[in-house]
Design an enzyme around this catalytic site. Structure first.
Site, PDB file in Angstrom:
ATOM      1  N   LYS A 214       1.124  -1.057  -0.109  1.00  0.00           N
ATOM      2  CA  LYS A 214       0.045   0.137   0.136  1.00  0.00           C
ATOM      3  C   LYS A 214       1.074   1.206  -0.007  1.00  0.00           C
ATOM      4  O   LYS A 214       1.217   1.348   0.964  1.00  0.00           O
ATOM      5  CB  LYS A 214      -1.020  -0.096   1.438  1.00  0.00           C
ATOM      6  CG  LYS A 214      -1.981   1.311   1.011  1.00  0.00           C
ATOM      7  CD  LYS A 214      -1.520   2.231   2.287  1.00  0.00           C
ATOM      8  CE  LYS A 214      -3.345   3.288   2.368  1.00  0.00           C
ATOM      9  NZ  LYS A 214      -2.382   3.774   1.588  1.00  0.00           N
TER      10      LYS A 214
ATOM     11  N   GLY B  47       5.596   5.801   7.973  1.00  0.00           N
ATOM     12  CA  GLY B  47       4.782   6.385   8.098  1.00  0.00           C
ATOM     13  C   GLY B  47       5.275   7.856   9.696  1.00  0.00           C
ATOM     14  O   GLY B  47       5.916   7.432  10.510  1.00  0.00           O
ATOM     15  N   SER B  48       4.025   7.955   9.685  1.00  0.00           N
ATOM     16  CA  SER B  48       3.565   8.240  11.463  1.00  0.00           C
ATOM     17  C   SER B  48       3.239   7.466  12.881  1.00  0.00           C
ATOM     18  O   SER B  48       3.163   6.007  12.412  1.00  0.00           O
ATOM     19  CB  SER B  48       2.019   8.732  11.579  1.00  0.00           C
ATOM     20  OG  SER B  48       0.774   8.413  11.842  1.00  0.00           O
ATOM     21  N   THR B  49       3.296   8.494  13.594  1.00  0.00           N
ATOM     22  CA  THR B  49       3.823   7.163  15.015  1.00  0.00           C
ATOM     23  C   THR B  49       2.485   6.518  14.774  1.00  0.00           C
ATOM     24  O   THR B  49       2.151   5.849  15.769  1.00  0.00           O
ATOM     25  CB  THR B  49       5.043   8.023  15.792  1.00  0.00           C
ATOM     26  OG1 THR B  49       5.861   8.570  15.683  1.00  0.00           O
ATOM     27  CG2 THR B  49       4.555   7.003  17.122  1.00  0.00           C
TER      28      THR B  49
ATOM     29  N   VAL C 174       0.122   6.560  13.832  1.00  0.00           N
ATOM     30  CA  VAL C 174      -0.705   5.292  12.039  1.00  0.00           C
ATOM     31  C   VAL C 174       0.233   3.669  12.925  1.00  0.00           C
ATOM     32  O   VAL C 174      -0.263   2.465  13.323  1.00  0.00           O
ATOM     33  CB  VAL C 174      -0.217   5.407  11.597  1.00  0.00           C
ATOM     34  CG1 VAL C 174      -1.168   4.663  10.366  1.00  0.00           C
ATOM     35  CG2 VAL C 174      -1.243   6.898  10.634  1.00  0.00           C
TER      36      VAL C 174
ATOM     37  N   GLU D 182       9.283   2.694  10.818  1.00  0.00           N
ATOM     38  CA  GLU D 182      10.243   3.883  11.089  1.00  0.00           C
ATOM     39  C   GLU D 182       9.057   5.051  11.145  1.00  0.00           C
ATOM     40  O   GLU D 182       8.665   4.464  10.805  1.00  0.00           O
ATOM     41  CB  GLU D 182      11.255   3.891  10.064  1.00  0.00           C
ATOM     42  CG  GLU D 182      12.459   5.153  10.096  1.00  0.00           C
ATOM     43  CD  GLU D 182      12.056   5.954  10.064  1.00  0.00           C
ATOM     44  OE1 GLU D 182      11.947   6.859  10.205  1.00  0.00           O
ATOM     45  OE2 GLU D 182      11.686   5.920   8.793  1.00  0.00           O
TER      46      GLU D 182
ATOM     47  N   CYS E 235      11.325  12.170   7.821  1.00  0.00           N
ATOM     48  CA  CYS E 235      11.545  12.414   9.074  1.00  0.00           C
ATOM     49  C   CYS E 235      13.507  12.422  10.906  1.00  0.00           C
ATOM     50  O   CYS E 235      12.869  12.355  11.505  1.00  0.00           O
ATOM     51  CB  CYS E 235      11.442  10.144   9.760  1.00  0.00           C
ATOM     52  SG  CYS E 235      10.380   9.688   8.699  1.00  0.00           S
TER      53      CYS E 235
ATOM     54  N   GLU F  12       6.501  16.894  16.375  1.00  0.00           N
ATOM     55  CA  GLU F  12       7.010  16.283  15.017  1.00  0.00           C
ATOM     56  C   GLU F  12       5.816  17.585  14.482  1.00  0.00           C
ATOM     57  O   GLU F  12       5.095  18.079  14.308  1.00  0.00           O
ATOM     58  CB  GLU F  12       6.607  15.190  14.915  1.00  0.00           C
ATOM     59  CG  GLU F  12       7.230  14.999  13.311  1.00  0.00           C
ATOM     60  CD  GLU F  12       7.119  13.356  13.062  1.00  0.00           C
ATOM     61  OE1 GLU F  12       8.220  13.086  12.149  1.00  0.00           O
ATOM     62  OE2 GLU F  12       5.949  13.211  14.001  1.00  0.00           O
TER      63      GLU F  12
END
Length: 546
Positions: free
Chosen positions: A215, A268-270, A272, A296, A330, A428
């Site tokens: 995805k 991606g985001s923490t 999610v 990551e 990141c 962030e």
């Protein structure tokens, strides 16, 4: 049936792909400009790809240019639960075929992908990263081409090293280890900001014999689709990597609910990632095996400055580290701790450098900064700037302008914080914004502890100092504050094979993309012991009478 291979084959020794300069008058600059012009003028339709076949749902998403959001470059078909399930079924059905192929053949496919990107599709991939990802030509070159090529070439070598790593054997016994692919499919979820990561997350598990449901981020469907076409040209069998763009909930919920989920490869985001991990925990009893979870995620990356540092070097580290690719890394420098004795000189140099920065269309190679990726990112970054204007504890020192009338442009911004816990110092932002906290020189060690304790993240960071004892003090105090630590350099720009990338705490599982450690996550070891002359009685010598 595969041909017998009575040879131990060595993968070609990998070297980092040379970075083209794109200087005026160079052949690569001319070729790049031609590719940009052609691709900007061509609108394409991007299908779902399952088992090598194109699937169209009619539920469409748009691919636009961040610097000109009215320009639609592509439309893509979104996968729903039905298509995701088809992709899962195809990946599971393709397992036996793919795992039976010799590892050297898998490596050959990946090496051919690297060669195709390097020689045949370099400018198309770079143009996609610029037009859709908003990168300058240099940022596109080091990411979408060079880093991805490095991932592919080095991972093939790491695979060989893993397979060669075997136990010792005692007399009359032969011991060896099989590195089996996981049982089930790997769910690869890739980000908008790096085509290299988008390419590595599905291909690293595939290199080790796994099949994948991929995805891509909705904001970066374009270059992943180009990669899917290159995979096919390189000979990757249908069904090994299945391409399912779509909404996170439609794709993710179906994938995470499958009993065949064997692993997650995520960037991606923490938020999610934590949600996905929670869902895996809730479903843990239904899986055939415990899924491998590799992620990551976010960062609040720092530049820490000692009083012995060089002011111009620090200023350059701030400007490059915080503002290249609009801070959408990141690893981007997002906070800086600077001693009072140097702040005047550093501020002066930062202002001087920022005064010459040009912002605009990345196809104009004189622009250093482009637009942020989309409306959501623009609104989020703008909200932090407005918060700073509305609250005590910090002020906007340089920049702060925002304009989304044509493209999603946010000026490179420096915030000066008097409160080290101010929102922009600890959260962030993922944009071209860095917050600076000025500390008393005598409070060096105290401020190091502040840096370590004031953020939940631990991805990248750097120390600028000429004093070697000060460097050692920082190394010790910030041991768990960054998975990638830099001395007298900006905290960005990790190179495959040189600086394996990843962090801990809220920044991820630190499984180090660009290393053999990452590939080990995609195999399940089986130890085999063969005894040449097996005992024929249970009795040991010690049982005999004196």
């Amino acid at each position: 049936m595969n041909l017998v291979n009575n040879a131990i084959i060595n993968v070609p020794e990998p070297t980092n792909e040379p970075i083209y300069s794109y200087a005026p008058g160079s052949p690569e600059r001319k070729a790049m400009q031609a590719a940009l012009k052609e691709m900007a003028a061509t609108k394409i339709e991007i299908p779902i790809i399952i088992g090598g076949k194109e699937v169209r749902t009619g539920n469409m998403g748009k691919v636009t240019m961040p610097h000109d959001h009215g320009h639609v470059l592509a439309e893509y078909h979104k996968a729903g639960p039905k298509e995701v399930q088809q992709a899962i079924d195809c990946a599971v059905a393709s397992q036996e075929m793919w795992r039976s192929i010799r590892w050297e053949e898998r490596a050959a496919i990946m090496l051919k992908v690297a060669e195709l990107i390097s020689k045949k599709y370099r400018y198309q991939i770079n143009a996609g990263a610029m037009l859709v990802g908003g990168k300058t030509v240099f940022q596109a070159e080091i990411d979408a081409v060079c880093e991805l090529i490095d991932f592919l070439r080095f991972n093939a070598k790491y695979a060989e090293e893993i397979y060669r790593n075997q136990p010792t054997s005692s007399e009359g016994v032969w011991n060896y280890v099989q590195y089996r692919p996981l049982e089930g499919f790997v769910f690869a979820v890739t980000p908008f900001n790096f085509t290299a990561i988008a390419g590595n997350l599905p291909t690293a598990p595939a290199m080790m014999g796994n099949t994948v449901v991929w995805k891509p981020a909705s904001a970066l469907v374009y270059t992943p689709y180009l990669l899917m076409q290159i995979f096919e040209e390189a000979g990757l069998p249908p069904g090994v990597i299945n391409f399912v763009p779509g909404s996170g909930s439609d794709v993710g919920n179906t994938a995470l609910a499958s009993e065949h989920l064997a692993g997650i490869h995520f960037t991606g985001s923490t938020r999610v990632f934590q949600s996905m991990w929670k869902t895996v925990g809730e479903n843990i009893t239904k899986y055939h095996a415990y899924p491998r979870i590799v992620g990551e995620t976010g960062g609040k990356d720092f530049i820490f400055v000692h009083s012995s540092a060089d002011a111009k070097q620090v200023a350059t580290g701030i400007v490059r580290g915080a503002f290249e690719f609009q801070g959408q890394k990141c690893s981007a420098a997002s906070r800086a701790f600077i001693p009072k004795s140097l702040w005047g000189d550093i501020e002066k140099e930062v202002r001087a450098q920022m005064s010459t920065i040009k912002m605009g269309d990345p196809t104009d190679f004189t622009n250093f900064v482009g637009a942020v990726i989309d409306k959501a990112a623009f609104d989020n970054i703008s909200s932090y700037l407005q918060y700073t204007r509305d609250n005590d504890g910090a002020e906007i020192l340089i920049g702060g302008g925002c304009d989304d009338s044509k493209g999603y442009f946010v000026e490179p911004t420096v915030i000066l914080a008097t409160d080290p816990h101010f929102k922009t110092m600890v959260e962030e932002i993922f944009g071209p914004v860095i917050s600076v906290y000025v500390y008393d020189d005598a409070d060096y060690e105290k401020t190091l502890r502040l840096c370590d304790e004031s953020s939940p993240y631990a991805l990248t960071g750097s120390i600028f100092a000429k004093d070697r004892l000060a460097v050692g003090t920082a190394m010790a105090a910030l041991e768990h504050s960054a998975g990638n630590f830099y001395i007298n350099d900006k905290p960005t720009g990790a190179v495959v094979g040189q600086q394996p990338f990843g962090g801990g705490r809220a920044s991820g599982t630190n499984d180090k993309a660009g290393s053999a450690a990452n590939l080990m996550r995609w195999v399940s070891m089986r130890t085999v012991k063969e005894t040449f002359l097996a005992p024929s009685t249970y009795e040991y010598p010690f049982l005999q009478k004196d």
